[in-house]
Motif scaffolding. Structure first.
Motif, PDB file in Angstrom:
ATOM      1  N   VAL A 144     -38.257  53.926  72.182  1.00 47.31           N
ATOM      2  CA  VAL A 144     -37.928  53.136  70.994  1.00 47.31           C
ATOM      3  C   VAL A 144     -38.179  53.995  69.745  1.00 47.31           C
ATOM      4  CG1 VAL A 144     -38.617  51.079  69.674  1.00 47.31           C
ATOM      5  CG2 VAL A 144     -38.556  50.996  72.179  1.00 47.31           C
ATOM      6  N   ASP A 145     -37.365  53.828  68.730  1.00 47.61           N
ATOM      7  CA  ASP A 145     -37.557  54.565  67.467  1.00 47.61           C
ATOM      8  C   ASP A 145     -38.702  53.912  66.691  1.00 47.61           C
ATOM      9  OD1 ASP A 145     -37.491  55.683  64.963  1.00 47.61           O
ATOM     10  OD2 ASP A 145     -35.302  55.581  64.754  1.00 47.61           O
ATOM     11  N   TRP A 146     -39.910  54.388  66.969  1.00 50.19           N
ATOM     12  CA  TRP A 146     -41.089  53.737  66.372  1.00 50.19           C
ATOM     13  C   TRP A 146     -41.193  53.984  64.877  1.00 50.19           C
ATOM     14  CZ3 TRP A 146     -42.359  49.800  68.800  1.00 50.19           C
ATOM     15  CH2 TRP A 146     -42.309  49.758  70.191  1.00 50.19           C
ATOM     16  N   ASP A 147     -40.559  55.045  64.427  1.00 48.26           N
ATOM     17  CA  ASP A 147     -40.559  55.286  62.991  1.00 48.26           C
ATOM     18  C   ASP A 147     -39.772  54.187  62.286  1.00 48.26           C
ATOM     19  OD1 ASP A 147     -41.133  56.862  60.677  1.00 48.26           O
ATOM     20  OD2 ASP A 147     -38.971  57.331  60.645  1.00 48.26           O
ATOM     21  N   GLU A 148     -38.622  53.831  62.854  1.00 47.38           N
ATOM     22  CA  GLU A 148     -37.841  52.719  62.280  1.00 47.38           C
ATOM     23  C   GLU A 148     -38.660  51.428  62.303  1.00 47.38           C
ATOM     24  OE1 GLU A 148     -33.716  52.179  63.597  1.00 47.38           O
ATOM     25  OE2 GLU A 148     -34.063  50.001  63.692  1.00 47.38           O
ATOM     26  N   PHE A 149     -39.319  51.184  63.444  1.00 42.54           N
ATOM     27  CA  PHE A 149     -40.144  49.977  63.565  1.00 42.54           C
ATOM     28  C   PHE A 149     -41.182  49.902  62.438  1.00 42.54           C
ATOM     29  CE2 PHE A 149     -44.185  48.181  65.209  1.00 42.54           C
ATOM     30  CZ  PHE A 149     -43.782  46.870  65.391  1.00 42.54           C
ATOM     31  N   ARG A 150     -41.896  51.022  62.212  1.00 44.94           N
ATOM     32  CA  ARG A 150     -42.940  51.021  61.180  1.00 44.94           C
ATOM     33  C   ARG A 150     -42.355  50.791  59.790  1.00 44.94           C
ATOM     34  NH1 ARG A 150     -45.710  54.297  65.038  1.00 44.94           N
ATOM     35  NH2 ARG A 150     -44.232  55.978  64.673  1.00 44.94           N
ATOM     36  N   ARG A 151     -41.183  51.356  59.552  1.00 44.67           N
ATOM     37  CA  ARG A 151     -40.564  51.169  58.240  1.00 44.67           C
ATOM     38  C   ARG A 151     -40.128  49.721  58.036  1.00 44.67           C
ATOM     39  NH1 ARG A 151     -36.165  55.567  57.107  1.00 44.67           N
ATOM     40  NH2 ARG A 151     -36.028  54.297  55.213  1.00 44.67           N
ATOM     41  N   VAL A 152     -39.539  49.117  59.084  1.00 42.43           N
ATOM     42  CA  VAL A 152     -39.069  47.733  58.949  1.00 42.43           C
ATOM     43  C   VAL A 152     -40.252  46.790  58.774  1.00 42.43           C
ATOM     44  CG1 VAL A 152     -37.846  45.852  60.108  1.00 42.43           C
ATOM     45  CG2 VAL A 152     -36.941  48.176  60.230  1.00 42.43           C
ATOM     46  N   ILE A 153     -41.312  47.020  59.538  1.00 42.70           N
ATOM     47  CA  ILE A 153     -42.475  46.125  59.495  1.00 42.70           C
ATOM     48  C   ILE A 153     -43.171  46.251  58.136  1.00 42.70           C
ATOM     49  CG2 ILE A 153     -44.555  47.342  60.328  1.00 42.70           C
ATOM     50  CD1 ILE A 153     -43.472  44.124  61.816  1.00 42.70           C
TER      51      ILE A 153
END
Lengths: 314, 315
Positions: B263-272
């Motif tokens: 999973v693109d965890w960088d995207e996750f952190r940015r969205v959250i």
């Protein structure tokens, strides 16, 4: 929790059955194997087929085209009013009101579906509820103008709902005696629903009228804004008069006394004066397909997906 | 001090025996805070989650779909209500929690910060997003905090209907026109990875998991639940006739599970953290409803006070 198999689980139901997970995990229902059985299934709407066992043949001597036109009037009123209530979704002043307004919108949508289906049967075209909802232009809609006015603030929503549901309850109550068993059945279902809508609107009218200075002012202005639309509700169209004479429909001019009595009682409790604004010139004619630009915009939105995909199934 | 120890011991024993902690029971402050945070975030997610699908109610292409979608979004408002009520048993106040949400001080599920671009998104949200929510939530019916566990039982029943309606819509669309099939595949491509993010960060990076598991607020780790969701969903995708957008997705007979890509965890952190495609819009809509409704809530309170005063005067 997942199966330690050598082959992929064939379906969710299979894997759940094989491994017997915690009882509380069984809410994971099989999807891939069950879809065919539930093609006509709609949940959460309180919707069951009120036409079950009702004779759908036209009553003796009733002109199918006139009956269809009458059904469109009552169906379009409900459909467009429901749309204006749907616009409150995620915008209501509190969560309880999200639930209540959606519930009222759902009830009216259910009534619209039944009336439109009856219209398609009565005129012999076999048009479905969706044909009628999504593939007619504004000039073919037969709703009163009250329901198409834009959403407005919460006071306007309540004032419109009070007027609409008081009028419609009086109408549906009489329609339960229709010679057309289908209309009688739709009305019997609708009476229970609209009685709740009227109560809900009346309670809020009282809260807002007898609340704060601001809510009193807003409620008073909302009633003034709604009032010019009321005369059309009680002006009988030729079709309505004819259906009433044939024992199938209701002449709306006979509903005014009940309407005035109920509204008078609610406004007194709400410490609000009765609006004295008369019908505004140019407001009316909805039953003949004469509408405002707002209905064009509403239909452009409502019909956008259905019209973009002709021949699609949803 | 002895009394404090006895209370703590009673709390620990209740958890150990898989019994429920109830609102009037003694509980450690950290437990109260953790459950309250979890319940409030869940409540916020239900309410914010009304927006992406709610936007399609007025445009639903059949009256039956319109009724189903309207009923579904109404259920979400109802879920929000039960959950805020559960939060109130822990001393949370619905109004304060809402204010924290619109101030950006409390989070909600990252998934609702993605846009709904076509009507197929309604089906895919039901199938994947509600499907992932069910995987997350069914174990919470056994949460150690009683009011939350009981709210979850009712919510999970309704969520399973939601998932079915979504899957049924997609099945129907897949039997329709080529354009409809393309819409479904496109929506699956856009929602698959965000759905996997709904289970939260990988176990190694999850700060709350260990304590929450010990307290039985959480019953499975993020990665366990994510794996369960993937295993459940792959056969459903096959039955539907869509491709899941992950070249690394394949059955692993040794593990007895599907392997899948990172999973693109960088995207996750940015969205959250507020930087997703729709974060600002979702909060702006919620804020507008809250602020524009203030005069209504004030009027209701003023009217109730007047009635109470009149009743007292009459007595």
């Amino acid at each position: 929790m997942a199966p330690q198999n050598d082959t992929p689980p064939r379906s969710d139901m299979q894997s759940q059955t094989d491994t017997q997970p915690d009882a509380s995990d069984n809410a994971l229902v099989a999807l891939s194997e069950e879809h065919d059985e539930h093609v006509r299934w709609a949940f959460g709407t309180g919707f069951h087929d009120p036409m079950a066992g009702v004779d759908t043949a036209l009553p003796d001597g009733v002109d199918g085209n006139a009956l269809a036109a009458y059904c469109l009037m009552l169906g379009d009123d409900a459909l467009i009013m429901s749309h204006r209530l749907q616009e409150w979704c995620a915008h209501a002043p509190e969560l309880e009101e999200e639930v209540a307004l959606a519930n009222i919108a759902l009830d009216l949508l259910g009534q619209a579906r039944l009336f439109l289906t009856r219209a398609g049967q009565a005129d012999g075209t076999g048009r479905s509820e969706d044909d009628l909802a999504f593939f007619r232009d504004a000039g073919e809609f037969r709703n009163v103008r009250l329901v198409e006015a834009p959403r407005g603030d919460f006071a306007f929503a309540i004032a419109r709902l009070l007027v609409f549901s008081t009028w419609r309850l009086a109408l549906l109550d009489r329609l339960t005696a229709s010679r057309d068993p289908v209309l009688a059945a739709i009305a019997a279902k609708g009476v229970k629903e609209v009685a709740y809508h009227r109560d809900h609107a009346a309670l809020w009218t009282v809260r807002l009228g007898d609340g704060t200075d601001e809510s009193h002012r807003r409620m008073r202005r909302a009633l003034d804004d709604v009032w010019p639309y009321t005369e059309e509700l009680f002006t009988a169209h030729d079709i309505e008069r004819r259906m009433a004479e044939e024992g199938v429909g209701v002449d709306p001019s006979t509903l005014r006394a009940e309407f005035d009595a109920v509204i008078g009682e609610v406004l007194a409790e709400a410490t609000l004066p009765r609006p004295d604004a008369d019908a505004r010139p140019g407001v009316g004619g909805g039953r003949d397909g004469v509408h405002s630009e707002e209905l064009d915009a509403l239909l452009a939105e409502m019909q956008s997906v259905a019209r973009a995909h002709p021949g699609a199934t949803w | 001090m002895a009394e404090q120890n006895a209370l703590a011991e009673h709390f620990e024993r209740t958890i150990e025996r898989d019994q429920r902690i109830e609102p009037r029971d003694w509980m450690p402050d950290a437990y109260r805070k953790t459950v309250l945070r979890q319940v409030a975030q869940h409540a916020h997610s239900e309410i914010i989650g009304m927006q992406p699908e709610g936007a399609w109610i007025t445009r639903a292409p059949s009256l039956r779909r319109k009724a189903i979608l309207l009923a579904k979004v109404q259920d979400e408002a109802g879920h929000g209500l039960y959950l805020y009520a559960a939060a109130e048993t822990l001393g949370g106040d619905r109004m304060e929690l809402t204010e924290r949400l619109i101030a950006g001080a409390q989070k909600y599920s990252s998934i609702f910060n993605y846009p709904t671009l076509t009507f197929a998104d309604v089906g895919v949200i039901g199938w994947l997003v509600d499907g992932a929510a069910i995987c997350n939530q069914v174990p919470l019916c056994r949460s150690s905090y009683g009011p939350y566990a009981r709210a979850m039982i009712r919510i999970c029943k309704e969520e399973s209907f939601h998932q079915r309606q979504g899957y049924e819509l997609l099945m129907t669309m897949m039997r329709g026109t080529d354009a409809q099939r393309e819409m479904v595949q496109d929506a699956v491509n856009r929602w698959w990875w965000p759905s996997l993010m709904m289970f939260g960060p990988p176990d190694a990076e999850s700060t709350h998991t260990a304590q929450s598991m010990a307290w039985k607020i959480k019953r499975h780790t993020n990665d366990e639940l994510r794996q369960r969701f993937v295993d459940m969903t792959v056969p459903q995708a096959e039955a539907l006739g869509v491709t899941l957008p992950d070249p690394d997705l394949r059955w692993n007979p040794e593990r007895g599970h599907y392997d899948f890509g990172e999973v693109d965890w960088d995207e996750f952190r940015r969205v959250i953290s507020g930087d997703g495609p729709c974060n600002a819009e979702r909060i702006a809509v919620r804020r507008a409803a809250h602020e524009e409704g203030a005069w209504v809530r004030e009027a209701a309170a003023a009217h109730a006070a007047k009635r109470a005063r009149r009743a007292k005067e009459a007595a």
